[in-house]
Design a protein around this motif. Structure first.
Motif, PDB file in Angstrom:
ATOM      1  N   VAL A   1      13.722   2.604 -45.126  1.00 38.51           N
ATOM      2  CA  VAL A   1      14.724   3.640 -44.959  1.00 38.51           C
ATOM      3  C   VAL A   1      15.918   3.366 -45.875  1.00 38.51           C
ATOM      4  CG1 VAL A   1      16.319   4.684 -43.318  1.00 38.51           C
ATOM      5  CG2 VAL A   1      14.001   4.126 -42.604  1.00 38.51           C
ATOM      6  N   GLU A   2      16.335   2.122 -45.946  1.00 36.91           N
ATOM      7  CA  GLU A   2      17.489   1.791 -46.786  1.00 36.91           C
ATOM      8  C   GLU A   2      17.201   2.074 -48.260  1.00 36.91           C
ATOM      9  OE1 GLU A   2      18.631  -2.230 -46.065  1.00 36.91           O
ATOM     10  OE2 GLU A   2      19.015  -1.877 -43.945  1.00 36.91           O
ATOM     11  N   ARG A   3      15.987   1.772 -48.667  1.00 41.05           N
ATOM     12  CA  ARG A   3      15.632   2.021 -50.062  1.00 41.05           C
ATOM     13  C   ARG A   3      15.638   3.527 -50.348  1.00 41.05           C
ATOM     14  NH1 ARG A   3       9.859   0.251 -52.207  1.00 41.05           N
ATOM     15  NH2 ARG A   3       9.672   0.367 -49.970  1.00 41.05           N
ATOM     16  N   TYR A   4      15.126   4.318 -49.399  1.00 43.82           N
ATOM     17  CA  TYR A   4      15.139   5.774 -49.549  1.00 43.82           C
ATOM     18  C   TYR A   4      16.579   6.284 -49.674  1.00 43.82           C
ATOM     19  CZ  TYR A   4      14.850  10.715 -48.397  1.00 43.82           C
ATOM     20  OH  TYR A   4      14.992  12.071 -48.410  1.00 43.82           O
ATOM     21  N   ILE A   5      17.458   5.808 -48.817  1.00 51.08           N
ATOM     22  CA  ILE A   5      18.861   6.227 -48.849  1.00 51.08           C
ATOM     23  C   ILE A   5      19.507   5.809 -50.161  1.00 51.08           C
ATOM     24  CG2 ILE A   5      21.125   5.851 -47.799  1.00 51.08           C
ATOM     25  CD1 ILE A   5      19.682   5.729 -45.086  1.00 51.08           C
ATOM     26  N   ARG A   6      19.240   4.579 -50.599  1.00 54.31           N
ATOM     27  CA  ARG A   6      19.805   4.091 -51.855  1.00 54.31           C
ATOM     28  C   ARG A   6      19.337   4.955 -53.028  1.00 54.31           C
ATOM     29  NH1 ARG A   6      17.654  -1.051 -52.482  1.00 54.31           N
ATOM     30  NH2 ARG A   6      18.152  -1.364 -50.312  1.00 54.31           N
ATOM     31  N   ARG A   7      18.048   5.330 -53.047  1.00 57.52           N
ATOM     32  CA  ARG A   7      17.500   6.116 -54.151  1.00 57.52           C
ATOM     33  C   ARG A   7      17.959   7.572 -54.128  1.00 57.52           C
ATOM     34  NH1 ARG A   7      11.166   4.523 -54.121  1.00 57.52           N
ATOM     35  NH2 ARG A   7      11.399   2.375 -54.798  1.00 57.52           N
ATOM     36  N   ASN A   8      18.020   8.157 -52.951  1.00 61.13           N
ATOM     37  CA  ASN A   8      18.227   9.600 -52.852  1.00 61.13           C
ATOM     38  C   ASN A   8      19.613  10.026 -52.386  1.00 61.13           C
ATOM     39  OD1 ASN A   8      15.530  10.369 -53.602  1.00 61.13           O
ATOM     40  ND2 ASN A   8      14.907   9.467 -51.660  1.00 61.13           N
ATOM     41  N   LEU A   9      20.377   9.110 -51.789  1.00 59.43           N
ATOM     42  CA  LEU A   9      21.682   9.502 -51.262  1.00 59.43           C
ATOM     43  C   LEU A   9      22.823   8.622 -51.738  1.00 59.43           C
ATOM     44  CD1 LEU A   9      20.622  10.204 -47.570  1.00 59.43           C
ATOM     45  CD2 LEU A   9      20.902  11.852 -49.402  1.00 59.43           C
ATOM     46  N   GLY A  10      22.545   7.568 -52.398  1.00 60.88           N
ATOM     47  CA  GLY A  10      23.588   6.627 -52.788  1.00 60.88           C
ATOM     48  C   GLY A  10      24.280   6.994 -54.089  1.00 60.88           C
ATOM     49  N   PRO A  11      25.159   6.108 -54.571  1.00 63.80           N
ATOM     50  CA  PRO A  11      25.903   6.365 -55.800  1.00 63.80           C
ATOM     51  C   PRO A  11      24.991   6.481 -57.027  1.00 63.80           C
ATOM     52  CG  PRO A  11      26.502   4.222 -54.858  1.00 63.80           C
ATOM     53  CD  PRO A  11      25.557   4.877 -53.929  1.00 63.80           C
ATOM     54  N   ILE A  12      23.878   5.772 -57.023  1.00 60.78           N
ATOM     55  CA  ILE A  12      22.949   5.873 -58.156  1.00 60.78           C
ATOM     56  C   ILE A  12      22.334   7.270 -58.188  1.00 60.78           C
ATOM     57  CG2 ILE A  12      20.774   5.001 -59.089  1.00 60.78           C
ATOM     58  CD1 ILE A  12      21.550   2.267 -57.959  1.00 60.78           C
ATOM     59  N   ALA A  13      21.984   7.802 -57.018  1.00 61.30           N
ATOM     60  CA  ALA A  13      21.423   9.151 -56.942  1.00 61.30           C
ATOM     61  C   ALA A  13      22.460  10.184 -57.388  1.00 61.30           C
ATOM     62  CB  ALA A  13      20.951   9.453 -55.531  1.00 61.30           C
ATOM     63  N   LEU A  14      23.696   9.970 -56.989  1.00 62.68           N
ATOM     64  CA  LEU A  14      24.759  10.884 -57.407  1.00 62.68           C
ATOM     65  C   LEU A  14      24.926  10.876 -58.921  1.00 62.68           C
ATOM     66  CD1 LEU A  14      27.109  12.772 -56.674  1.00 62.68           C
ATOM     67  CD2 LEU A  14      28.552  10.736 -56.525  1.00 62.68           C
ATOM     68  N   ALA A  15      24.917   9.680 -59.516  1.00 62.96           N
ATOM     69  CA  ALA A  15      25.044   9.580 -60.972  1.00 62.96           C
ATOM     70  C   ALA A  15      23.848  10.233 -61.663  1.00 62.96           C
ATOM     71  CB  ALA A  15      25.160   8.116 -61.383  1.00 62.96           C
ATOM     72  N   ARG A  16      22.650  10.015 -61.115  1.00 57.88           N
ATOM     73  CA  ARG A  16      21.448  10.621 -61.683  1.00 57.88           C
ATOM     74  C   ARG A  16      21.528  12.148 -61.596  1.00 57.88           C
ATOM     75  NH1 ARG A  16      17.572   8.507 -58.460  1.00 57.88           N
ATOM     76  NH2 ARG A  16      17.721  10.319 -57.111  1.00 57.88           N
ATOM     77  N   ASP A  17      21.952  12.671 -60.455  1.00 58.41           N
ATOM     78  CA  ASP A  17      22.069  14.120 -60.284  1.00 58.41           C
ATOM     79  C   ASP A  17      23.124  14.716 -61.213  1.00 58.41           C
ATOM     80  OD1 ASP A  17      20.088  14.085 -58.410  1.00 58.41           O
ATOM     81  OD2 ASP A  17      21.452  14.184 -56.681  1.00 58.41           O
ATOM     82  N   LEU A  18      24.236  14.008 -61.379  1.00 62.70           N
ATOM     83  CA  LEU A  18      25.270  14.492 -62.298  1.00 62.70           C
ATOM     84  C   LEU A  18      24.762  14.502 -63.739  1.00 62.70           C
ATOM     85  CD1 LEU A  18      28.511  12.862 -60.854  1.00 62.70           C
ATOM     86  CD2 LEU A  18      27.841  15.268 -60.793  1.00 62.70           C
ATOM     87  N   GLY A  19      23.987  13.496 -64.106  1.00 66.17           N
ATOM     88  CA  GLY A  19      23.405  13.451 -65.448  1.00 66.17           C
ATOM     89  C   GLY A  19      22.439  14.598 -65.674  1.00 66.17           C
ATOM     90  N   ARG A  20      21.589  14.891 -64.669  1.00 66.43           N
ATOM     91  CA  ARG A  20      20.656  16.015 -64.784  1.00 66.43           C
ATOM     92  C   ARG A  20      21.395  17.344 -64.851  1.00 66.43           C
ATOM     93  NH1 ARG A  20      16.124  14.068 -60.395  1.00 66.43           N
ATOM     94  NH2 ARG A  20      15.250  12.382 -61.666  1.00 66.43           N
ATOM     95  N   THR A  21      22.453  17.468 -64.080  1.00 64.01           N
ATOM     96  CA  THR A  21      23.256  18.693 -64.113  1.00 64.01           C
ATOM     97  C   THR A  21      23.891  18.882 -65.477  1.00 64.01           C
ATOM     98  OG1 THR A  21      23.710  18.490 -61.754  1.00 64.01           O
ATOM     99  CG2 THR A  21      25.183  19.902 -63.023  1.00 64.01           C
ATOM    100  N   ALA A  22      24.378  17.800 -66.054  1.00 60.05           N
ATOM    101  CA  ALA A  22      24.975  17.874 -67.397  1.00 60.05           C
ATOM    102  C   ALA A  22      23.946  18.316 -68.429  1.00 60.05           C
ATOM    103  CB  ALA A  22      25.579  16.530 -67.778  1.00 60.05           C
ATOM    104  N   LEU A  23      22.710  17.832 -68.311  1.00 57.10           N
ATOM    105  CA  LEU A  23      21.655  18.250 -69.240  1.00 57.10           C
ATOM    106  C   LEU A  23      21.341  19.738 -69.104  1.00 57.10           C
ATOM    107  CD1 LEU A  23      19.160  15.243 -69.020  1.00 57.10           C
ATOM    108  CD2 LEU A  23      20.601  15.888 -70.951  1.00 57.10           C
ATOM    109  N   VAL A  24      21.278  20.208 -67.879  1.00 56.84           N
ATOM    110  CA  VAL A  24      20.998  21.635 -67.656  1.00 56.84           C
ATOM    111  C   VAL A  24      22.136  22.487 -68.198  1.00 56.84           C
ATOM    112  CG1 VAL A  24      20.736  23.397 -65.868  1.00 56.84           C
ATOM    113  CG2 VAL A  24      19.471  21.256 -65.697  1.00 56.84           C
ATOM    114  N   LEU A  25      23.363  22.083 -67.946  1.00 58.24           N
ATOM    115  CA  LEU A  25      24.506  22.844 -68.456  1.00 58.24           C
ATOM    116  C   LEU A  25      24.555  22.817 -69.980  1.00 58.24           C
ATOM    117  CD1 LEU A  25      27.338  21.966 -65.926  1.00 58.24           C
ATOM    118  CD2 LEU A  25      26.121  24.128 -66.190  1.00 58.24           C
ATOM    119  N   ALA A  26      24.176  21.704 -70.579  1.00 60.12           N
ATOM    120  CA  ALA A  26      24.160  21.625 -72.038  1.00 60.12           C
ATOM    121  C   ALA A  26      23.096  22.555 -72.616  1.00 60.12           C
ATOM    122  CB  ALA A  26      23.898  20.191 -72.486  1.00 60.12           C
ATOM    123  N   ARG A  27      21.994  22.698 -71.896  1.00 58.77           N
ATOM    124  CA  ARG A  27      20.914  23.551 -72.381  1.00 58.77           C
ATOM    125  C   ARG A  27      21.243  25.027 -72.208  1.00 58.77           C
ATOM    126  NH1 ARG A  27      15.617  22.464 -69.457  1.00 58.77           N
ATOM    127  NH2 ARG A  27      15.909  20.459 -70.457  1.00 58.77           N
TER     128      ARG A  27
END
Length: 82
Positions: A1-27
């Protein structure tokens, strides 16, 4: 459960989502102004088309009346000549 939270809800997931959003906006970002403009103009064009149709619908009885009067006048003229 902790690994799932770390991957999908933690600061790393937030950074990953922001990076993907930036790519979509750039496109798609360069296309946004024209897409928004088209979306705003479409209802105005539809309104103008509907207005033109309503005017035509209101004028049709007058056109038929004028055609009837004209046909009657031509008929009366031909009857007086014969």
């Amino acid at each position: 459960v902790e690994r799932y939270i770390r991957r999908n809800l933690g600061p790393i997931a937030l950074a990953r989502d922001l990076g993907r959003t930036a790519l979509v906006l750039a496109r798609f970002g360069p296309h946004l102004p024209s897409a928004v403009d088209a979306a705003l103009r479409r209802p105005m064009q539809l309104r103008d088309e509907l207005r033109a149709e309503r005017i035509a619908e209101r004028l049709m009885p007058l056109v038929w009346f004028a055609a009837g009067v004209g046909a009657t006048g031509v008929g009366a003229l031909l009857a007086s000549l014969l």
